[in-house]
Write a protein that holds these residues in place. Structure first.
Motif, PDB file in Angstrom:
ATOM      1  N   GLY A 173       2.681  -8.215   8.581  1.00  0.00           N
ATOM      2  CA  GLY A 173       1.825  -8.752   7.575  1.00  0.00           C
ATOM      3  C   GLY A 173       0.334  -8.153   7.897  1.00  0.00           C
ATOM      4  O   GLY A 173      -0.066  -7.678   8.757  1.00  0.00           O
ATOM      5  N   PRO A 174      -0.804  -8.479   6.929  1.00  0.00           N
ATOM      6  CA  PRO A 174      -2.155  -7.930   6.714  1.00  0.00           C
ATOM      7  C   PRO A 174      -2.857  -8.273   8.146  1.00  0.00           C
ATOM      8  O   PRO A 174      -2.795  -9.440   8.430  1.00  0.00           O
ATOM      9  N   ALA A 175      -3.442  -7.456   8.983  1.00  0.00           N
ATOM     10  CA  ALA A 175      -4.023  -7.662  10.162  1.00  0.00           C
ATOM     11  C   ALA A 175      -5.374  -7.174  10.397  1.00  0.00           C
ATOM     12  O   ALA A 175      -5.915  -6.875  11.330  1.00  0.00           O
ATOM     13  N   SER A 176      -5.992  -6.510   9.088  1.00  0.00           N
ATOM     14  CA  SER A 176      -7.071  -6.060   9.093  1.00  0.00           C
ATOM     15  C   SER A 176      -8.408  -6.946   9.852  1.00  0.00           C
ATOM     16  O   SER A 176      -9.475  -6.498  10.095  1.00  0.00           O
ATOM     17  N   ALA A 177      -8.531  -8.161   9.469  1.00  0.00           N
ATOM     18  CA  ALA A 177      -9.250  -9.198   9.860  1.00  0.00           C
ATOM     19  C   ALA A 177      -9.405  -9.058  11.343  1.00  0.00           C
ATOM     20  O   ALA A 177     -10.539  -9.795  11.999  1.00  0.00           O
ATOM     21  N   ARG A 211       2.980  -3.089  -5.071  1.00  0.00           N
ATOM     22  CA  ARG A 211       3.179  -4.924  -4.659  1.00  0.00           C
ATOM     23  C   ARG A 211       4.477  -4.785  -3.864  1.00  0.00           C
ATOM     24  O   ARG A 211       5.479  -3.996  -4.483  1.00  0.00           O
ATOM     25  N   VAL A 212       4.520  -5.301  -2.702  1.00  0.00           N
ATOM     26  CA  VAL A 212       5.642  -5.557  -2.096  1.00  0.00           C
ATOM     27  C   VAL A 212       5.825  -7.003  -1.624  1.00  0.00           C
ATOM     28  O   VAL A 212       5.154  -7.945  -1.331  1.00  0.00           O
ATOM     29  N   LYS A 213       6.945  -7.676  -2.314  1.00  0.00           N
ATOM     30  CA  LYS A 213       7.341  -8.892  -2.328  1.00  0.00           C
ATOM     31  C   LYS A 213       8.637  -9.107  -1.543  1.00  0.00           C
ATOM     32  O   LYS A 213       9.832  -8.434  -2.049  1.00  0.00           O
ATOM     33  N   VAL A 229      10.827 -16.040   6.385  1.00  0.00           N
ATOM     34  CA  VAL A 229       9.460 -15.693   6.040  1.00  0.00           C
ATOM     35  C   VAL A 229       9.543 -15.188   4.373  1.00  0.00           C
ATOM     36  O   VAL A 229      10.214 -14.243   4.312  1.00  0.00           O
ATOM     37  N   ALA A 230       8.718 -15.854   3.643  1.00  0.00           N
ATOM     38  CA  ALA A 230       8.521 -15.115   2.429  1.00  0.00           C
ATOM     39  C   ALA A 230       7.282 -14.487   2.313  1.00  0.00           C
ATOM     40  O   ALA A 230       6.516 -15.217   2.916  1.00  0.00           O
ATOM     41  N   PHE A 231       7.361 -13.389   1.841  1.00  0.00           N
ATOM     42  CA  PHE A 231       5.973 -12.510   1.959  1.00  0.00           C
ATOM     43  C   PHE A 231       5.572 -11.795   0.567  1.00  0.00           C
ATOM     44  O   PHE A 231       6.682 -11.552  -0.377  1.00  0.00           O
ATOM     45  N   ASP A 232       4.472 -11.625   0.199  1.00  0.00           N
ATOM     46  CA  ASP A 232       3.903 -11.136  -0.895  1.00  0.00           C
ATOM     47  C   ASP A 232       2.735 -10.353  -0.748  1.00  0.00           C
ATOM     48  O   ASP A 232       1.427 -10.970  -0.114  1.00  0.00           O
ATOM     49  N   ASN A 233       2.595  -9.109  -0.576  1.00  0.00           N
ATOM     50  CA  ASN A 233       1.468  -8.144  -0.540  1.00  0.00           C
ATOM     51  C   ASN A 233       1.059  -7.359  -1.695  1.00  0.00           C
ATOM     52  O   ASN A 233       1.940  -6.586  -2.045  1.00  0.00           O
TER      53      ASN A 233
END
Length: 614
Positions: free
Chosen positions: A135-139, A479-481, A454-458
């Protein structure tokens, strides 16, 4: 969400993953992870989707390479142009190789030209532990962490020990490893070192009739070194240093070389030096400096990049009356040089880049709830400033049960290849920017058992993909879900591990006039997963692993069929120190491909002996 019907072979995988019951188990010390927050925290308190591969699991399933090991984890797909040492691609939750950040002992390992970490160059023998954040981790980590972060920890040796391994296998394969760790000064000082060598004569990686076909074996050989040292100053401070270096040569096939010249020599290094400790009650700090390099040279071409990435990180963790505050400063300096880069008739327009970053995170727990907020700002030369943020929430609503949700923004700056390559660059490229969300339900009853859904949507805006002419272009959107299911538990005398990922990875290109229809992103399957089981009785330990992946399309629309392969391993403990082991890979000798036109290894056999003592 649109999915095609999975093949019938998925039914047993789904059955194992979905079947889970809480059982009593022996209590153990809480497992600690670093990658989720950049400071040591209990795994059970993590608000992100994180998995750990420890040294026992690496030995248990006997993977022959790092890409082969990673493909067995939930949400992770691998592509490879053949066998050991061949170019490997990494897809975490449908993101591409350059959208997942690779760390070695806390230091960014990144090829500034392509953005990837060149996993095929890293020796599995040098790795003690891997943490995977999906999952996104740029923060927390800045550019490149759209799909997630994979952190590799090299062998360090927490106790005095000596270890060695020797093995031989099919296709002329052989491996040798040896190392030690020792404690001094009443266990306040630790030293460790290990060397490894692996080689194979290989096999024919390309298929007849394809543009890159060459009738030859594609061999690979590599020599690697790891070393570590640490010293504890009193009870509050520790100094540490870790080194990884690997040097290898691999053969490949392509349409522009001959079997005699299609050869690549490479060298990878990662050095990390750190000092961390307690400044006062409630205040801990860490200063880390590191350097990594990925150098390689083609025999057939005047192209020999030398890369250098230097990292300086300072992070502080403060315990507040309500919660914890983490503050950090980071600087990254990247440089590329060498033939075809800064020397020769054609050179890159830019060969240096600096990134200055500041980040902060606040985490608070009350009753059964936990909340974490992260913000970061990166300023990248020639690209500009990029702010990112993340918000996570977790609810420990019953013993061993956690419901969590998170949202995060992320980005990836175009690479040197994207912007400055003299052949096929696109100076007009925009940075990729993404927004991702996930909801997860976890059950951790203890004893290593786990059930996670886990349900994900990027959603990625301006995603950079290579077109049919090998020119990078911004897609209008991608989009990847999907949903991933993962389980670990003991049942019927076996230790089961299973995962299943269902995803829809689509991209839409803007042709300047009208947008084309959405297309599947290359090399991403709609369904993939793994089912593994381990059995141990006395000195005998056996395991089986079934890897299944659905159909995919490649860069130019080539169709790749789905496949399923089975790997078997066995080990016999001759004594507390000596172990005899063997592995049969791809038992059914299944022909399959993860990159169009390239064969993956058929049935292979590897046998050897290990020693671990004091």
């Amino acid at each position: 969400m649109r999915f095609t019907r999975p093949p019938a072979g998925w039914l047993p995988v789904a059955a194992i993953v979905l079947t889970h019951a809480a059982t009593g188990s022996t209590q153990t010390l809480p497992e600690v992870v670093v990658t989720a927050t950049r400071v040591e925290r209990p795994l059970a308190e993590s608000l992100v989707d994180i998995s750990v591969i420890d040294s026992s699991e690496i030995a248990r399933f006997g993977a022959s390479s790092l890409p082969e090991l990673l493909r067995a984890r939930a949400g992770v797909e691998i592509s490879q142009n053949g066998g050991a040492g061949a170019v490997a691609g990494l897809f975490v939750r449908g993101s591409k190789t350059s959208q997942t950040l690779i760390l070695v002992d806390g230091i960014r390992l990144e090829n500034p030209t392509s953005g990837g970490g060149n996993l095929e160059f890293l020796p599995l023998a040098s790795i003690e532990r891997i943490e995977i954040v999906r999952g996104p981790a740029s923060a927390l980590y800045g550019s490149g962490a759209i799909g997630g972060v994979i952190q590799i920890f090299t062998r360090t040796g927490a106790t005095p020990a000596v270890h060695a391994m020797a093995g031989v296998g099919s296709q002329g394969g052989s491996q040798l490893q040896a190392g030690f760790s020792q404690l001094f000064n009443e266990a306040r000082t630790r030293l460790s070192a290990a060397v490894s060598s692996d080689r194979t004569r290989g096999f024919e990686t390309t298929r007849p009739g394809t543009p890159d076909y060459q009738a030859d074996r594609d061999s690979h050989r590599r020599l690697a070194l790891t070393a570590g040292a640490s010293h504890r100053l009193g009870n509050d401070w520790q100094l540490a240093a870790n080194l990884l270096a690997s040097d290898g040569r691999t053969d490949y096939d392509d349409a522009f070389s001959t079997p005699q010249t299609a050869r690549l020599a490479y060298r990878t290094t990662a050095l990390s030096v750190s000092a961390k400790g307690r400044v006062s009650d409630g205040w801990t700090t860490e200063l880390r400096a590191g350097q990594s390099g990925i150098d390689y040279r083609y025999k057939a071409f005047d192209f020999a990049p030398r890369t250098d990435s230097q990292t300086l990180l300072w992070i502080n963790s403060l315990n507040l009356p309500a919660g914890r505050l983490d503050l950090g400063l980071e600087q990254l300096r990247q440089r590329i040089a060498g033939e075809g880069i800064s020397e020769g008739d054609t050179t890159y327009q830019r060969t240096r880049r600096r990134t200055d970053s500041v980040f902060a995170a606040y985490e608070m727990a009350w009753q059964a709830h936990r909340v974490r907020l992260q913000v970061r700002h990166d300023r990248i030369q020639s690209v500009g400033g990029e702010p990112t943020a993340a918000l996570g929430w977790g609810w420990h609503w019953a013993p061993a049960w956690t419901l969590r949700a998170s949202w995060a923004s992320s980005f990836r700056a175009p690479t040197f290849d994207d912007l400055y390559n003299p052949f096929g660059a696109n100076p007009a490229l925009r940075a990729e920017r993404a927004r991702g969300a996930e909801v997860a339900l976890e059950h951790r009853p203890g004893g290593g058992d786990l059930m996670r859904v886990v349900a994900f949507d990027n959603r990625i805006r301006d995603a950079i993909e290579i077109d049919a002419d090998f020119v990078p272009r911004n897609l209008l959107r991608a989009r990847v879900k999907g949903v991933s299911l993962e389980v670990q538990r003991r049942w019927a005398g076996l230790h089961w591990q299973g995962n299943l990922t269902l995803q829809d990875a689509q991209g839409q290109r803007d042709d300047g006039l009208v947008s084309t229809d959405s297309q599947r992103l290359a090399r991403r399957a709609r369904a993939f997963g793994v089912l593994a089981a381990q059995w141990q009785q006395g000195p005998l330990r056996t395991s089986a692993q079934w890897i299944v992946q659905g159909d995919r399309v490649d860069t130019r629309g080539e169709k790749m069929a789905g496949y399923g392969i089975v790997d078997l391993t066995a080990a016999w403990a001759l004594s507390p120190q000596w172990e005899l082991f063997g592995r049969v890979g791809n038992v059914g000798d299944r022909a399959y491909e993860t990159a169009a036109g390239y064969n993956m290894p058929g049935r292979t056999l590897f046998v050897g002996m290990r020693y671990a003592g004091r």
